[in-house]
Design a protein around this motif. Structure first.
Motif, PDB file in Angstrom:
ATOM      1  N   VAL B 124     -16.841 -64.415   7.730  1.00  0.00           N
ATOM      2  CA  VAL B 124     -17.449 -65.492   6.949  1.00  0.00           C
ATOM      3  C   VAL B 124     -16.311 -66.361   6.426  1.00  0.00           C
ATOM      4  CG1 VAL B 124     -19.620 -64.413   6.275  1.00  0.00           C
ATOM      5  CG2 VAL B 124     -17.556 -63.934   4.940  1.00  0.00           C
ATOM      6  N   LYS B 125     -16.551 -67.661   6.358  1.00  0.00           N
ATOM      7  CA  LYS B 125     -15.475 -68.581   5.998  1.00  0.00           C
ATOM      8  C   LYS B 125     -15.820 -69.431   4.784  1.00  0.00           C
ATOM      9  CE  LYS B 125     -12.874 -70.883   8.593  1.00  0.00           C
ATOM     10  NZ  LYS B 125     -12.859 -72.175   9.279  1.00  0.00           N
ATOM     11  N   VAL B 126     -14.832 -69.605   3.926  1.00  0.00           N
ATOM     12  CA  VAL B 126     -14.922 -70.571   2.832  1.00  0.00           C
ATOM     13  C   VAL B 126     -14.344 -71.874   3.362  1.00  0.00           C
ATOM     14  CG1 VAL B 126     -14.415 -70.945   0.409  1.00  0.00           C
ATOM     15  CG2 VAL B 126     -14.130 -68.679   1.383  1.00  0.00           C
ATOM     16  N   THR B 150     -19.671 -71.122   5.550  1.00  0.00           N
ATOM     17  CA  THR B 150     -20.657 -70.815   4.510  1.00  0.00           C
ATOM     18  C   THR B 150     -20.838 -71.935   3.496  1.00  0.00           C
ATOM     19  OG1 THR B 150     -19.046 -69.753   3.062  1.00  0.00           O
ATOM     20  CG2 THR B 150     -20.124 -68.365   4.712  1.00  0.00           C
ATOM     21  N   PHE B 213     -23.476 -62.611   3.981  1.00  0.00           N
ATOM     22  CA  PHE B 213     -22.525 -62.340   2.895  1.00  0.00           C
ATOM     23  C   PHE B 213     -22.513 -60.853   2.562  1.00  0.00           C
ATOM     24  CE2 PHE B 213     -23.229 -66.839   1.221  1.00  0.00           C
ATOM     25  CZ  PHE B 213     -21.979 -67.268   1.611  1.00  0.00           C
ATOM     26  N   ALA B 216     -20.763 -58.840   5.438  1.00  0.00           N
ATOM     27  CA  ALA B 216     -19.501 -59.258   6.059  1.00  0.00           C
ATOM     28  C   ALA B 216     -18.367 -58.289   5.748  1.00  0.00           C
ATOM     29  CB  ALA B 216     -19.134 -60.653   5.579  1.00  0.00           C
ATOM     30  N   ALA B 219     -13.451 -61.933   5.386  1.00  0.00           N
ATOM     31  CA  ALA B 219     -13.611 -63.336   5.003  1.00  0.00           C
ATOM     32  C   ALA B 219     -12.298 -64.067   5.247  1.00  0.00           C
ATOM     33  CB  ALA B 219     -13.998 -63.444   3.530  1.00  0.00           C
ATOM     34  N   SER B 221     -10.346 -67.601   4.011  1.00  0.00           N
ATOM     35  CA  SER B 221     -10.381 -68.719   3.064  1.00  0.00           C
ATOM     36  C   SER B 221      -9.110 -69.542   3.191  1.00  0.00           C
ATOM     37  CB  SER B 221     -10.482 -68.184   1.619  1.00  0.00           C
ATOM     38  OG  SER B 221      -9.197 -67.824   1.139  1.00  0.00           O
ATOM     39  N   ASN B 241     -20.586 -69.808  -2.494  1.00  0.00           N
ATOM     40  CA  ASN B 241     -20.255 -69.215  -1.193  1.00  0.00           C
ATOM     41  C   ASN B 241     -18.805 -68.739  -1.187  1.00  0.00           C
ATOM     42  OD1 ASN B 241     -19.524 -72.074  -1.229  1.00  0.00           O
ATOM     43  ND2 ASN B 241     -18.866 -71.765   0.881  1.00  0.00           N
ATOM     44  N   CYS B 245     -17.495 -64.882  -0.456  1.00  0.00           N
ATOM     45  CA  CYS B 245     -16.477 -64.536   0.540  1.00  0.00           C
ATOM     46  C   CYS B 245     -15.270 -63.860  -0.104  1.00  0.00           C
ATOM     47  CB  CYS B 245     -16.008 -65.787   1.281  1.00  0.00           C
ATOM     48  SG  CYS B 245     -17.270 -66.538   2.315  1.00  0.00           S
ATOM     49  N   PRO B 249     -16.419 -59.000   0.976  1.00  0.00           N
ATOM     50  CA  PRO B 249     -15.849 -58.291   2.131  1.00  0.00           C
ATOM     51  C   PRO B 249     -14.672 -57.395   1.738  1.00  0.00           C
ATOM     52  CG  PRO B 249     -16.111 -60.637   2.582  1.00  0.00           C
ATOM     53  CD  PRO B 249     -16.265 -60.450   1.102  1.00  0.00           C
ATOM     54  N   LEU B 252      -9.735 -59.803   3.135  1.00  0.00           N
ATOM     55  CA  LEU B 252      -9.691 -61.237   2.832  1.00  0.00           C
ATOM     56  C   LEU B 252      -8.389 -61.814   3.386  1.00  0.00           C
ATOM     57  CD1 LEU B 252     -10.533 -63.850   1.372  1.00  0.00           C
ATOM     58  CD2 LEU B 252      -9.557 -62.903  -0.732  1.00  0.00           C
TER      59      LEU B 252
END
Ligand code: SF4
Lengths: 211, 485
Positions: B124-126, B150, B213, B216, B219, B221, B241, B245, B249, B252
């Motif tokens: 999942v991405k910020v 996200t 979310f 996951a 993540a 970021s 979001n 993230c 998870p 990170l």
């Protein structure tokens, strides 16, 4: 290329050093901005700013039982002061053993305190300290009820930064989750709690961990 | 894998999505002709300009905050190698692992390896400019890893198979009905009768991403700031979001351009005031997250930071251009730019559009590779007026124009312009003179053709007008107009 392999780290640092051959002159950072708020009514300003960003504000301890009356399942950090829950008839879920994200997703609300609050911006800061718990607690439930002692309110952002420990994980919260991604219209409620309620209590309420 | 064929320790340009594939005027042509796009952009940038002015006007010490912000960033640039080492030491001591990447490809490779090591085939991405810049999603896809954006706007762009057109609001070029159509078409779990109200659209995104979310493992970021003294990373966001993230998870991975440093934790007191007011026009954005390495029992326990050069050393090597590294990506300069307002973000061909893109992209790639971008400006100066870290964008534009390969006539003209612009007095005078001379001519052209442009200028400037119309000076400057508003 023959020769010893250069690590990315060494290479990047060497490039940056080479880029600075002109040896730029040292910079004095002027800090003439306000570090402390002039005399204003901090509580009044804080409330004004909270309301402006659609947080709901309640005054005094008596508000808590009324607020909690509508809650069935309430998540709380382990060290929540016992008397905050006085008269609460619903289910209290403490964070020991740690609540899973799925557990938290099934909660109606979470109740915490905070570390410091900024009047100028209507911000509450959580730093995983007393009565706050892990970051995830205030993230997954859809409703966050946050108790703020009036003595925790400072005027400006620099005053809050000065009170915080950088090593603690921090979450600065200003109003409920929102987005401006559609035509730059602010809409409340995306992934974070859609309802943020702040209960202001007088400073003489001693936070005493109680179980 | 081979690295740029430069000897060790020579500032080097970067790769990724920072190169304009077409010259700006060509790329802008279709956007300028697209009325819907122009209307969307106009509406959105007007809204945000108004909000920014209100948020800035209520701060009595705004000028002092800008002075401090600009000086802190200049200090960071001067001490960048030392501060990076300090950041690395502090973050490592706090339990993070710090990786270094010379360029986009290397940064992508590191993220792919870390994701695989975590046993994940999706992340999942910020929203992050740095990961857009290095084209991380494409690299992950090539490695069989699905990247889920996200941030609402990034999600819109991703579902629409499009690219971002604005730093802050990547989907600024869409209006609500267009967004609803994308959701209906591409979001499997969107209700069939989904309406176009922003509230409904946000709710659809919430439901769509919620399970992702909660499940996951990894993540990815970026970071708005990285604190050298403490190893702290900061992410500023609105929707939550980012918090999802950064908190849920186990692993990170944060991709951070080397210029994102600030020396001390206390310096955040300046930028946490400058950034939200300049970007979304809010006193404070809804959520700001800060973390320092690993906090046992709270949040990700496997924390990585990838420090990326990708051309930043080349930017740093230019004493005039290096202040472009001060940019905190607020996007205020885009929102006031008349060229951006007409052409939109895609015409810049880089993840960095608008005035900041016009000075940053050519420096990251080398001017020869992005030669048209420094000309994507009228030099009106509105960008410099709003920039919270006081980057003199017009000065850097003129400086870069001189490096661009183009006809001598143009270069001569630019040299003169640069000389004039170096003094505000000379500049104001030159404008007044030009306006007085052009006034009657402009009025005549306007009556005849409806535009205030000339088809052909006398030699040597004829080289310029061979491919474009030359605008006559506006009756009043942007600054004069602004002051009257
Ligand atoms: S150049 Fe200045 S105004 Fe433009 S995005 Fe960067 S910080 Fe903001």
């Amino acid at each position: 290329m023959v020769g010893k392999a250069v690590t990315a780290r060494a290479e990047v640092l060497a490039r940056l050093r080479a880029a600075l051959v002109d040896a730029p002159t040292p910079v004095d950072v002027p800090r003439h901005y306000r570090r402390v708020a002039e005399s204003v009514d901090l509580v009044e300003l804080f409330v004004d700013r909270l309301v402006d960003y659609r947080a709901v504000v309640h005054h005094g301890f008596d508000a808590l039982p009324r607020l909690l009356a509508g809650v069935d399942r309430l998540a709380v950090p382990d060290d929540i002061p016992g008397h905050w829950l006085t008269g609460f008839a619903g289910q209290v879920r403490r964070d020991t053993p740690p609540l899973s994200p799925a557990d938290l997703d099934g909660m109606d609300a979470v109740l915490t305190g905070c570390a410091v609050a900024v009047a100028d911006t209507g911000t509450i800061v959580l730093d995983a300290g007393q009565a706050q718990g892990r970051r995830v607690l205030t993230l997954v439930p859809d409703r966050h009820i946050c108790v703020v002692r009036t003595g925790q309110i400072v005027g400006l952002v620099p005053e809050a930064v000065a009170r915080l420990d950088p090593r603690a994980p921090q979450t600065w919260i200003s109003g409920p989750s929102a987005t401006s991604d559609i035509e730059l219209d602010r809409v409340e409620g995306v992934h974070g709690p859609r309802r943020l309620e702040v209960v202001l209590i007088p400073d003489d309420d001693v936070i005493a961990p109680g179980r | 894998m081979r690295h740029p064929a430069t000897p060790a320790g020579v500032p080097s340009t970067g790769g990724g999505r920072i190169r304009a594939p077409l010259p700006f005027p060509t790329a802008a042509r279709s956007a300028v002709a697209d009325d819907q796009l122009r209307a969307n952009l106009h509406r959105a940038t007007r809204t945000i300009r108004g909000k920014r002015v209100r948020a800035v006007d209520e701060v009595p010490d705004w000028a002092a905050l800008r002075d401090a912000g600009a000086a802190i960033k200049a200090d960071v640039q001067r001490r960048l190698p030392e501060l990076l080492e300090r950041f690395e030491a502090a973050a490592t001591a706090a339990g993070a692992r710090v990786h270094w990447a010379r360029d986009a490809a290397e940064a992508c490779r590191i993220v792919v390896e870390l994701t695989r090591a975590a046993g994940a085939d999706e992340v999942v991405k910020v929203k992050s400019m740095a990961t857009q810049e290095i084209e991380l999603n494409e690299a992950l896809a090539a490695a069989g890893i699905a990247a889920h954006e996200t941030d609402l706007a990034e999600l819109i762009v991703q579902l629409g198979d499009d690219t971002p057109s604005h730093i802050l609001v990547p989907a600024i070029h869409y209006n609500r009905t267009q967004i609803r159509d994308i959701f209906r078409r591409r979001m499997a779990d969107a209700p069939a009768d989904l309406g176009a109200e922003p509230r409904e659209l946000a709710e659809a995104a919430r439901l769509h991403l919620r399970r992702r979310f909660l499940e996951a493992k990894v993540a990815v970021s970026g970071a708005n700031f990285a604190v050298a003294d403490t190893g702290t990373l900061v992410v500023v966001e609105s929707e939550g979001n980012g918090r999802m993230c950064l908190t849920l998870p186990q692993t990170l991975i944060s991709v951070v351009g080397v210029e994102k440093l600030v020396p001390s934790f206390a310096d955040l007191e300046v930028f946490l005031q400058l950034l939200p007011r300049s970007s979304t026009g809010e006193r404070m954005n809804p959520y700001t997250s800060m973390w320092t390495g690993v906090t046992p029992g709270d949040g990700p326990q496997d924390v990585h930071v990838v420090l990326v050069d990708n051309g930043r050393s080349a930017v740093l090597a230019d004493p005039v251009g290096r202040s472009a590294l001060s940019c905190i990506r607020c996007s205020a300069c885009l929102n006031v730019c008349p060229v951006y307002g007409r052409a939109g973000g895609h015409a810049y061909g880089s993840v960095y559009p608008g005035p900041i893109g016009a000075i940053l992209s050519p420096q990251l790639t080398g001017v020869a590779d992005n030669a048209s971008l420094p000309f994507a400006s009228t030099l009106c100066g509105a960008c410099a007026d709003v920039c919270p870290v006081k980057i003199d964008i017009p000065e850097i534009l003129v400086h870069l124009r001189q490096q661009a390969p183009h006809p001598v006539a143009e270069r001569t003209a630019m040299r003169t312009l640069s000389w004039i612009m170096r003094s505000p007095r000379r500049w104001a005078l030159a404008l007044r003179v030009a306006r007085r001379a052009a006034g009657p001519l402009g009025a005549w052209r306007h009556r005849r053709t409806g535009t205030r442009t000339l088809r052909r200028l006398p030699w040597p400037a004829s080289a310029w007008t061979r491919s474009r119309d030359a605008p006559l000076p506006a009756p009043q400057t942007f600054r004069e107009w602004w002051e009257k508003q």
